[in-house]
Design a protein around this motif. Structure first.
Motif, PDB file in Angstrom:
ATOM      1  N   TYR A 133      -0.826  -1.886   2.734  1.00 13.16           N
ATOM      2  CA  TYR A 133      -1.478  -1.745   1.433  1.00 13.16           C
ATOM      3  C   TYR A 133      -2.506  -0.607   1.462  1.00 13.16           C
ATOM      4  O   TYR A 133      -2.617   0.178   0.510  1.00 13.16           O
ATOM      5  N   SER A 180       0.405  -6.399   6.690  1.00  7.13           N
ATOM      6  CA  SER A 180       0.553  -6.296   5.234  1.00  7.13           C
ATOM      7  C   SER A 180      -0.609  -5.539   4.619  1.00  7.13           C
ATOM      8  O   SER A 180      -0.416  -4.648   3.778  1.00  7.13           O
ATOM      9  N   LEU A 181      -1.830  -5.876   5.031  1.00  6.34           N
ATOM     10  CA  LEU A 181      -2.983  -5.206   4.444  1.00  6.34           C
ATOM     11  C   LEU A 181      -3.084  -3.750   4.883  1.00  6.34           C
ATOM     12  O   LEU A 181      -3.532  -2.892   4.121  1.00  6.34           O
TER      13      LEU A 181
END
Length: 285
Positions: free
Chosen positions: A175, A171-172
């Motif tokens: 991002y 997820s990061l």
């Protein structure tokens, strides 16, 4: 007041020892580099005579081989070893067997906060192994954070830990890709942050964007409705996102691999199903 020995005094182990001391526990500390124990000695810790000095041994080292090296050939009769180091689930199961052969009991764990979060609100650790043994030491271990017991299988704590980290890392990293792409168009990270924060929050919620819950329910049922949001449509959209990243001149290795996974699931004949059907391809590499 309870007695606990902390084995391994890197950033995580040192913070654990500090937290135990602050809670009033009697703490012994051991590290292969003896000087790392000195600051904790100044705070009231006792220098352990060996890595197996004590009945409750909380281990925080780089890996399970470090525990074997630290323990050497010592017997572990009656001792409880709580190893909070990282490893593979199979490695943890093997470690439980080896500890048992020496007369001890292994409880495995995965700490879900970085060192500064130890002992703070929201901190928790996954634990697995014999529950009756863990329960005896919950009053000490919950000093570090919530005790989240996940089962008797010693490999489960690490599977839960790594499952969380997979979500965290992927997820990061996505991002980071998003911020890098937007930066090429002059968009500051702070301008995008409110939208990213909202998406992260909604995906874990109960609304129409609560995909964590939606996918869990679909996986349990083995059904992936795609009438309103088909996998084929998602695969095409992901292809466009990869093209946008490429046009922006940023790295596309991971997004390309994700696109290939979507395209493979589509090619396997499940394009009319929902996005959740991708898990069928994940389970059958």
């Amino acid at each position: 007041m309870s007695q606990v020995t902390v084995v391994g005094l890197g950033p995580m182990g040192s913070k654990m020892a500090e937290t135990f001391l602050a809670a009033g526990h009697e703490v012994a500390v051991w590290n292969r580099t003896r000087s790392k124990a000195d600051p904790l000695m100044d705070r009231g810790a006792r220098r352990a005579a060996s890595a197996v000095d004590g009945e409750l041994l909380v281990v925080s080292q780089i890996g399970y081989q470090a525990m074997y090296d630290s323990f050497g050939d010592a017997r572990l009769d009656g001792k409880v070893v709580v190893n909070l180091s990282s490893g593979s689930p199979g490695e943890l199961r093997e470690a439980a067997r080896r500890v048992a052969e020496r007369g001890g009991t292994l409880i495995t764990g995965g700490v879900m906060v970085p060192p500064p979060g130890i002992g703070q609100p929201g901190a928790y650790t996954f634990y697995s192994g014999p529950k009756e043994v863990l329960d005896r030491h919950v009053p000490v271990l919950e000093t570090l954070g919530e005790v989240a017991y996940v089962g008797a299988d010693e490999g489960l704590a690490m599977m839960f830990y790594q499952a969380q980290l997979l979500i965290f890392w992927s997820s990061l990293t996505s991002y980071m890709h998003a911020m890098a792409m937007l930066r090429t168009a002059g968009v500051a990270p702070e301008a995008f942050l409110p939208f990213a924060r909202d998406l992260f929050t909604q995906m874990g919620g109960d609304g129409p964007m609560g995909y964590a819950g939606h996918l869990a329910g679909e996986f349990t049922a083995g059904s992936y409705p795609g009438e309103l949001n088909s996998l084929h449509m998602q695969a095409v959209g992901l292809g466009h996102a990869v093209e946008a990243l490429a046009e922006a001149g940023v790295e596309i290795t991971v997004p390309t691999a994700l696109r290939r996974l979507f395209e493979r699931a589509d090619a396997e004949g499940r394009g009319d199903e929902g996005l959740g059907t991708v898990i069928q391809s994940i389970m059958k590499p």
